[in-house]
Design an enzyme around this catalytic site. Structure first.
Site, PDB file in Angstrom:
ATOM      1  N   CYS A  54       0.832  -1.206   0.000  1.00  0.00           N
ATOM      2  CA  CYS A  54       0.000   0.000   0.000  1.00  0.00           C
ATOM      3  C   CYS A  54       0.869   1.259   0.000  1.00  0.00           C
ATOM      4  CB  CYS A  54      -0.906  -0.024   1.227  1.00  0.00           C
ATOM      5  SG  CYS A  54      -1.901   1.462   1.415  1.00  0.00           S
ATOM      6  N   SER A  56       0.747   3.749   1.820  1.00  0.00           N
ATOM      7  CA  SER A  56       1.130   4.206   3.160  1.00  0.00           C
ATOM      8  C   SER A  56       2.423   3.545   3.632  1.00  0.00           C
ATOM      9  CB  SER A  56       0.030   3.908   4.173  1.00  0.00           C
ATOM     10  OG  SER A  56      -1.133   4.563   3.792  1.00  0.00           O
ATOM     11  N   HIS A  59       4.913   5.627   2.204  1.00  0.00           N
ATOM     12  CA  HIS A  59       5.043   6.893   2.949  1.00  0.00           C
ATOM     13  C   HIS A  59       6.000   6.709   4.127  1.00  0.00           C
ATOM     14  CE1 HIS A  59       2.301   9.098   0.599  1.00  0.00           C
ATOM     15  NE2 HIS A  59       1.178   8.853   1.225  1.00  0.00           N
ATOM     16  N   HIS A  75       0.438  -3.947   5.887  1.00  0.00           N
ATOM     17  CA  HIS A  75      -0.819  -3.988   6.644  1.00  0.00           C
ATOM     18  C   HIS A  75      -1.983  -4.522   5.805  1.00  0.00           C
ATOM     19  CE1 HIS A  75      -0.521  -0.041   4.723  1.00  0.00           C
ATOM     20  NE2 HIS A  75      -1.827  -0.090   4.596  1.00  0.00           N
ATOM     21  N   CYS A 182      -7.096  -3.060   3.305  1.00  0.00           N
ATOM     22  CA  CYS A 182      -6.821  -1.624   3.315  1.00  0.00           C
ATOM     23  C   CYS A 182      -7.296  -0.918   2.047  1.00  0.00           C
ATOM     24  CB  CYS A 182      -5.351  -1.312   3.567  1.00  0.00           C
ATOM     25  SG  CYS A 182      -5.089   0.468   3.543  1.00  0.00           S
TER      26      CYS A 182
HETATM   27  N1  COD Z   1      -1.015  15.192  -8.655  1.00  0.00           N
HETATM   28  C1  COD Z   1      -1.742  14.174  -9.160  1.00  0.00           C
HETATM   29  N2  COD Z   1      -1.460  12.867  -8.918  1.00  0.00           N
HETATM   30  C2  COD Z   1      -0.397  12.594  -8.140  1.00  0.00           C
HETATM   31  C3  COD Z   1       0.421  13.611  -7.587  1.00  0.00           C
HETATM   32  C4  COD Z   1       0.069  14.963  -7.877  1.00  0.00           C
HETATM   33  N3  COD Z   1       0.765  15.980  -7.382  1.00  0.00           N
HETATM   34  N4  COD Z   1       1.404  13.025  -6.864  1.00  0.00           N
HETATM   35  C5  COD Z   1       1.196  11.702  -6.945  1.00  0.00           C
HETATM   36  N5  COD Z   1       0.125  11.430  -7.717  1.00  0.00           N
HETATM   37  C6  COD Z   1      -0.469  10.131  -8.031  1.00  0.00           C
HETATM   38  C7  COD Z   1       0.538   9.054  -8.357  1.00  0.00           C
HETATM   39  O1  COD Z   1       0.902   9.081  -9.717  1.00  0.00           O
HETATM   40  C8  COD Z   1      -0.250   7.779  -7.998  1.00  0.00           C
HETATM   41  O2  COD Z   1      -0.966   7.270  -9.091  1.00  0.00           O
HETATM   42  C9  COD Z   1      -1.230   8.241  -6.916  1.00  0.00           C
HETATM   43  O3  COD Z   1      -1.128   9.668  -6.868  1.00  0.00           O
HETATM   44  C10 COD Z   1      -0.885   7.672  -5.521  1.00  0.00           C
HETATM   45  O4  COD Z   1      -1.104   6.331  -5.539  1.00  0.00           O
HETATM   46  P1  COD Z   1      -0.190   5.205  -4.831  1.00  0.00           P
HETATM   47  O5  COD Z   1      -0.399   3.952  -5.603  1.00  0.00           O
HETATM   48  O6  COD Z   1       1.190   5.737  -4.647  1.00  0.00           O
HETATM   49  O7  COD Z   1      -0.800   5.058  -3.375  1.00  0.00           O
HETATM   50  P2  COD Z   1      -2.148   4.376  -2.832  1.00  0.00           P
HETATM   51  O8  COD Z   1      -3.282   4.582  -3.751  1.00  0.00           O
HETATM   52  O9  COD Z   1      -1.860   2.973  -2.417  1.00  0.00           O
HETATM   53  O10 COD Z   1      -2.372   5.224  -1.477  1.00  0.00           O
HETATM   54  C11 COD Z   1      -2.519   6.576  -1.551  1.00  0.00           C
HETATM   55  C12 COD Z   1      -2.859   7.192  -0.188  1.00  0.00           C
HETATM   56  C13 COD Z   1      -2.695   8.668  -0.271  1.00  0.00           C
HETATM   57  C14 COD Z   1      -4.288   6.892   0.185  1.00  0.00           C
HETATM   58  C15 COD Z   1      -1.942   6.610   0.905  1.00  0.00           C
HETATM   59  O11 COD Z   1      -0.650   6.758   0.545  1.00  0.00           O
HETATM   60  C16 COD Z   1      -2.173   7.299   2.200  1.00  0.00           C
HETATM   61  O12 COD Z   1      -1.720   8.379   2.496  1.00  0.00           O
HETATM   62  N6  COD Z   1      -2.941   6.663   3.031  1.00  0.00           N
HETATM   63  C17 COD Z   1      -3.276   7.230   4.270  1.00  0.00           C
HETATM   64  C18 COD Z   1      -4.665   7.029   4.552  1.00  0.00           C
HETATM   65  C19 COD Z   1      -4.872   5.866   5.420  1.00  0.00           C
HETATM   66  O13 COD Z   1      -5.997   5.544   5.700  1.00  0.00           O
HETATM   67  N7  COD Z   1      -3.787   5.237   5.857  1.00  0.00           N
HETATM   68  C20 COD Z   1      -3.807   4.089   6.618  1.00  0.00           C
HETATM   69  C21 COD Z   1      -3.432   2.879   5.825  1.00  0.00           C
HETATM   70  S1  COD Z   1      -3.432   3.107   4.146  1.00  0.00           S
HETATM   71 ZN    ZN Z   2      -2.957   1.001   3.389  1.00  0.00          ZN
END
Ligand code: COD
Ligand code: ZN
Ligand code: ZN
Length: 382
Positions: A54, A56, A59, A75, A182
């Site tokens: 994921c 996160s 992150h 997770h 998740c």
């Molecule tokens: N503008 C547009 N798109 C963007 C930008 C930007 N400036 N920066 C990045 N992106 C795009 C990326 O190209 C990508 O496609 C997407 O954003 C992010 O996706 P992933 O695959 O990196 O991440 P995910 O989808 O698995 O998770 C994203 C979250 C933001 C939800 C995650 O990272 C997070 O912060 N989760 C916290 C929320 C939560 O409940 N956390 C607990 C467990 S997840």
């Molecule tokens: Zn997650």
């Protein structure tokens, strides 16, 4: 039968197995032999079968989300109960389960409230990385390791509190439903439960990774007529069309702020907007993309530690609603099994989210795929 035999042989004993240990955040995880203690009272030891990677977790590795080190991350897992500690009654050895980072104790103020899903037993926003008794079940090279969000799935065996373990239908395919621990649940629920997307509405989704794509699926299931997807990665935009995105926007192709583009496209702003990236700028853009009077904006991404969200309060005064939501606003042990039922009835399709599969020992390659933008979800098999 096989599982039960296996469980009997290890019950009450320390298990030595492979795990991916994060010693520092600026280096790849290291595959190590770790000792996993038997579960104590109220705890469950789980043999992990599948785990998604994921955003996160990434992150954490990039230093944006601080957790105590050394740690075993992961997770988004699914596995089989190997053994249970004293007093555990909701699962038994051999049961299929999901590893969920939000507990549901069913006793605290939040759990007892009809709308609360952030159980007070564990504050996931400020992770301590230890079991509720303040100790760890993982040891590596003589050092105690922390757990991540009470789950830790990048290991062949983990120990969790019973209150964070979701029991699954016996027929559920673990290599797919692990996403319900998740990513899918977080995104889908934010549309269905938190925003309460209405039929015929216009939605805008910032970020089309695993979580944002699941928001899209939620908007579509709720009957949204128009779904605007925003991402800086063209491949993510192309893939999202297959999920139900009707209009793709890459902010890099525009000179003006993307929120202005959305407002112009929609006339008065979207009915619902979602932020699934985790940066302050995109959170403000998401807020400003929804209608100034009745728009609802849901923040899903975690922004870098200590960052502050700043916007003109007039943005809210005119009537907008700004919301946040953890794990799709589902009460985990009560509601996630219902999502599994929906999956088993073919009401939910997780296949478009799973772009890659790797053996667990290649977990670092899985993170490379995520960082390079090639994967939506990479599922590890153990
Ligand atoms: N503008 C547009 N798109 C963007 C930008 C930007 N400036 N920066 C990045 N992106 C795009 C990326 O190209 C990508 O496609 C997407 O954003 C992010 O996706 P992933 O695959 O990196 O991440 P995910 O989808 O698995 O998770 C994203 C979250 C933001 C939800 C995650 O990272 C997070 O912060 N989760 C916290 C929320 C939560 O409940 N956390 C607990 C467990 S997840
Ligand atoms: Zn997650
Ligand atoms: Zn609780």
């Amino acid at each position: 039968m096989e599982q039960e035999k296996c469980s009997m042989e290890t019950t009450g004993k320390v298990i030595t197995c492979k795990a991916a240990v994060t010693w520092t955040i600026d280096a790849p995880m290291s595959i190590e032999d770790v000792e996993v203690d038997p579960p104590k009272a109220g705890e469950v030891r789980i043999k992990i079968i599948s785990s998604g990677i994921c955003g996160s977790d990434n992150h954490v590795l990039e230093g944006d989300f601080k957790v105590p080190l050394p740690v075993i991350l992961g997770h988004e897992g699914a596995g089989i109960v190997e053994s249970i500690g004293e007093g555990v009654s909701s699962v038994k050895p051999g049961d299929k389960v999901l590893t969920v980072f939000l507990p549901q104790c069913r006793k605290c103020d939040s759990c007892l409230h009809a709308k609360g899903n952030c159980c007070l037993k564990e504050d996931v926003r400020h992770p301590v990385g230890l079991m509720l008794d303040g100790t760890s079940r993982f040891t590596c090279r003589g050092r105690k390791l922390h757990n991540a969000f009470g789950t830790s799935t990048f290991t062949e065996y983990t120990v969790m509190h019973e209150i964070s373990v979701v029991k699954l239908d016996e027929a559920a395919p673990l290599e797919k439903v692990c996403l319900l621990a998740c990513g899918f649940t977080t995104g889908y629920g934010s549309a269905i439960n938190k925003a309460r997307v209405t039929p015929g509405s216009t939605c805008v989704v910032f970020g089309l990774g695993g979580v944002g794509s699941s928001v899209v699926l939620g908007c579509k299931a709720a009957g949204a007529a128009r779904i605007i997807g925003i991402d800086i990665n063209e491949e993510k935009l192309a893939r999202a069309k297959a999920l139900g995105v009707t209009d793709c926007l890459n902010p890099r192709n525009f000179k003006k702020p993307i929120q202005q583009v959305v407002v112009e496209m929609t006339g008065f702003g979207a009915d619902f907007s979602f932020e699934a990236i985790g940066t302050i700028d995109t959170m403000v853009a998401a807020l400003e993309s929804c209608n100034s009077s009745y728009g609802v904006c849901v923040i899903i991404g975690v922004a870098p530690e200590k960052s502050q969200l700043a916007f003109n309060p007039m943005q809210l005064l005119s009537g907008r609603t700004l919301k946040g939501c953890f794990l799709g606003d589902f009460k985990t042990r009560d509601h996630v099994p219902l999502l599994v039922d929906d999956y088993m009835k073919n009401k939910i399709n997780l296949d478009p989210l799973i772009t890659h599969r790797l053996p667990f020992l290649k977990v670092n390659e899985g993170f490379d795929l995520l960082r390079s933008g090639k994967s939506v979800r990479c599922v590890l098999s153990f």
